[in-house]
Scaffold this motif. Structure first.
Motif, PDB file in Angstrom:
ATOM      1  N   ILE A 179       0.680  -1.105   0.030  1.00 58.43           N
ATOM      2  CA  ILE A 179      -0.041   0.000  -0.208  1.00 58.43           C
ATOM      3  C   ILE A 179       0.761   1.311  -0.021  1.00 58.43           C
ATOM      4  O   ILE A 179       0.603   2.198  -0.965  1.00 58.43           O
ATOM      5  CB  ILE A 179      -0.977  -0.145   1.019  1.00 58.43           C
ATOM      6  N   THR A 180       1.782   1.417   0.962  1.00 58.11           N
ATOM      7  CA  THR A 180       2.454   2.791   1.192  1.00 58.11           C
ATOM      8  C   THR A 180       3.885   2.232   1.360  1.00 58.11           C
ATOM      9  O   THR A 180       4.316   1.397   1.955  1.00 58.11           O
ATOM     10  CB  THR A 180       1.872   3.526   2.430  1.00 58.11           C
ATOM     11  N   TYR A 232       2.060   6.365  -2.138  1.00 62.16           N
ATOM     12  CA  TYR A 232       0.630   5.661  -1.988  1.00 62.16           C
ATOM     13  C   TYR A 232       0.747   4.906  -3.339  1.00 62.16           C
ATOM     14  O   TYR A 232       0.547   5.250  -4.287  1.00 62.16           O
ATOM     15  CB  TYR A 232      -0.432   6.429  -1.915  1.00 62.16           C
ATOM     16  N   ARG A 233       0.836   3.638  -3.277  1.00 61.88           N
ATOM     17  CA  ARG A 233       0.695   2.448  -4.285  1.00 61.88           C
ATOM     18  C   ARG A 233       1.683   3.074  -5.428  1.00 61.88           C
ATOM     19  O   ARG A 233       1.382   2.772  -6.772  1.00 61.88           O
ATOM     20  CB  ARG A 233      -0.699   2.497  -4.856  1.00 61.88           C
ATOM     21  N   LEU A 291      -5.786   3.605  -2.532  1.00 59.89           N
ATOM     22  CA  LEU A 291      -5.253   2.918  -1.262  1.00 59.89           C
ATOM     23  C   LEU A 291      -5.953   1.643  -1.114  1.00 59.89           C
ATOM     24  O   LEU A 291      -5.507   0.483  -0.947  1.00 59.89           O
ATOM     25  CB  LEU A 291      -5.402   3.722  -0.139  1.00 59.89           C
ATOM     26  N   GLY A 326      -5.821  -0.301  -5.199  1.00 63.91           N
ATOM     27  CA  GLY A 326      -4.095  -0.542  -5.700  1.00 63.91           C
ATOM     28  C   GLY A 326      -4.133   0.448  -7.074  1.00 63.91           C
ATOM     29  O   GLY A 326      -3.028   0.377  -7.557  1.00 63.91           O
ATOM     30  N   GLU A 327      -5.137   0.778  -7.789  1.00 65.95           N
ATOM     31  CA  GLU A 327      -4.998   1.573  -9.080  1.00 65.95           C
ATOM     32  C   GLU A 327      -5.739   2.807  -8.876  1.00 65.95           C
ATOM     33  O   GLU A 327      -6.896   2.955  -8.134  1.00 65.95           O
ATOM     34  CB  GLU A 327      -5.618   0.729 -10.046  1.00 65.95           C
ATOM     35  N   SER A 370      -7.961  -0.001   4.387  1.00 63.35           N
ATOM     36  CA  SER A 370      -6.921  -0.436   3.234  1.00 63.35           C
ATOM     37  C   SER A 370      -6.279  -1.618   3.787  1.00 63.35           C
ATOM     38  O   SER A 370      -6.007  -2.594   3.162  1.00 63.35           O
ATOM     39  CB  SER A 370      -6.356   0.669   2.633  1.00 63.35           C
ATOM     40  N   GLU A 401      -6.320  -5.575   3.105  1.00 61.41           N
ATOM     41  CA  GLU A 401      -5.087  -6.243   2.497  1.00 61.41           C
ATOM     42  C   GLU A 401      -4.852  -7.579   3.429  1.00 61.41           C
ATOM     43  O   GLU A 401      -4.485  -8.614   2.769  1.00 61.41           O
ATOM     44  CB  GLU A 401      -3.922  -5.395   2.502  1.00 61.41           C
TER      45      GLU A 401
END
Ligand code: SDX
Length: 393
Positions: free
Chosen positions: A21-22, A33-34, A54, A57-58, A359, A363
């Motif tokens: 994620i980060t 971020y991503r 977040l 992912g896109e 997020s 995940e």
């Protein structure tokens, strides 16, 4: 690889935490971020666009963003029974205390209908939290000032809706100024996620047991409240008000260096950044813009903050320890300029960080290899010994 870190199995825990994620580089002062640099997202994206990034992912395509904004907007209203919950708090209850309690109580509304083992249920839970936390936050503020809770409106963007719930009353509506909405959008983006900080780690550890996400986020809010973490933005303002005058800065700097004095320079230092927190740089710039727009250019607190920053950045103690301003150093000054009271500063942080918390929870829960977190310890207590009757102790 970005975001991969493993505790020393011999020391802390056999748990390792992989996350996509980060990414933070503390030495270089990098935050992505991503994969997208925070500097680009902060000035070009909307907060819900970043929330989508977040979570999924896109960056969303237009139809995806429209759908996402629609889902969030349609779930900003609270169950009417929740309104009674606020009445149970004393009128001067700290809004963070109300936020912890009311967000945790969402478990009672969804616990039996949403399973953490169902992917679609997890997504619904995440959307509900992103949608409802701002409404609960604004309601906590209204309760603390004895005004009626304002309902959200579905024709407003996320940040404008929040500001209206904060400042409108049944007698006077409130249209947020564009500068306020833009400043809040940027501040929410900057506070949205930050890898495995204390509150996010709290949410992940709570979630690893299979606890419902509403209770997990309530645990994250509790952790964020601490002055060493999200509570620092409120503490920075208290510190600046206590220092009061530029002439007093050096005296407080000496206090901050004194090991016997609990005083710390709030808004300075970071567990990871040993360089300027990239978010602080962006917020400092926005501070200038907001104060100019709200005709508060010579804001004495901002002047004092800049003077304090200048002195600290050239002080051996802080330079040797790589102590730089962090995300909390300037944010309170902006919130104050927007009319947000200091006891709501950490609440603002929690509203934004809810996106990062859910997020990370999503995940972790989507990982089939996910196991309960179980940090270990170095035992430093007494060796085995035998029980003594009380007469022999
Ligand atoms: C956030 O983890 C995250 O990512 C958090 C966060 C996020 O987005 O989630 O970035 C948000 O919490 C930012 C931090 C906000 N907190 C504050 O501004 C509170 C003031 N800062 C300090 O409490 C402290 O810097 C911490 C808690 C942030 C970090 O604590 P550490 O890891 O113990 O600090 P360190 O190991 O880098 O300290 C090294 C030295 C120590 O002195 P020595 O023992 O080496 O002599 O620096 C000293 C510390 O005592 N020190 C300070 C100081 N911060 C560290 N001295 C004076 N003032 C300070 N602010």
């Amino acid at each position: 690889e970005a975001g991969i870190f493993t505790y020393d199995p011999g020391f802390m825990s056999t748990a390792s935490c992989n996350s996509a994620i980060t990414y933070i580089d503390g030495e270089q002062g990098i935050l992505r971020y991503r994969g997208y640099p925070i500097e680009q997202l902060a000035t070009k994206a909307s907060f819900l666009e970043v929330a989508y990034l977040l979570l999924y992912g896109e960056l969303p395509k237009e139809p995806e963003l429209d759908d996402f904004e629609g889902v969030i907007t349609r779930h900003t209203m609270l169950n009417e029974n929740l309104k009674d919950f606020f009445q149970g708090f004393h009128h001067d209850a700290h809004p963070m205390a109300i936020l912890v309690g009311v967000v945790g109580s969402l478990s009672a509304f969804y616990h039996d209908s949403l399973s953490v083992h169902d992917e679609r249920h997890r997504e619904i839970s995440a959307h509900r939290l992103i949608a409802k936390v701002p409404t609960i936050a604004a309601a906590a503020y209204k309760h603390s000032i004895g005004e009626p809770i304002m309902y959200p409106r579905n024709d407003l963007r996320y940040c404008a809706n929040f500001l209206r719930m904060m400042f409108a009353t049944p007698c006077d509506d409130y249209e947020p100024e564009l500068i306020a909405e833009k400043a809040l959008n940027l501040l929410f983006i900057l506070h949205a996620d930050h890898e495995q900080n204390a509150s996010t780690s709290t949410v992940r550890l709570a979630g690893s047991s299979g606890a419902n996400p509403f209770a997990c986020v309530a645990a994250g809010i509790a952790s964020l409240w601490g002055p060493a973490h999200g509570g620092a933005n409120e503490a920075v303002l208290d510190m600046l008000l206590e220092i009061g005058d530029v002439k007093e800065v050096r005296r407080f700097m000496e206090k901050a260096k004194d090991k016997d004095d609990p005083f710390r320079l709030m808004g300075f230092g970071h567990r990871v950044y040993k360089n300027y927190d990239p978010r602080a740089k962006i917020i400092r710039e926005v501070c200038h813009q907001v104060l100019e727009e709200v005709a508060d250019v010579n804001n004495p607190l901002f002047e004092l903050a800049m003077e304090l920053e200048e002195i600290a950045l050239n002080d051996d103690y802080f330079v040797e320890r790589k102590l730089y301003p962090n995300v909390d150093f300037y944010s309170g000054i902006i919130y104050r300029a927007l009319g947000i009271p200091r006891n709501m500063f950490t609440v603002m942080f929690a509203v934004a960080r809810t996106v990062g918390w859910v997020s990370h929870w999503m995940e972790m829960m989507s990982d089939p290899g996910n196991r309960i977190g179980r940090p270990r310890q170095i035992y430093c207590g007494p060796d085995q010994r035998d029980y003594l009757p009380i007469s022999q102790r």
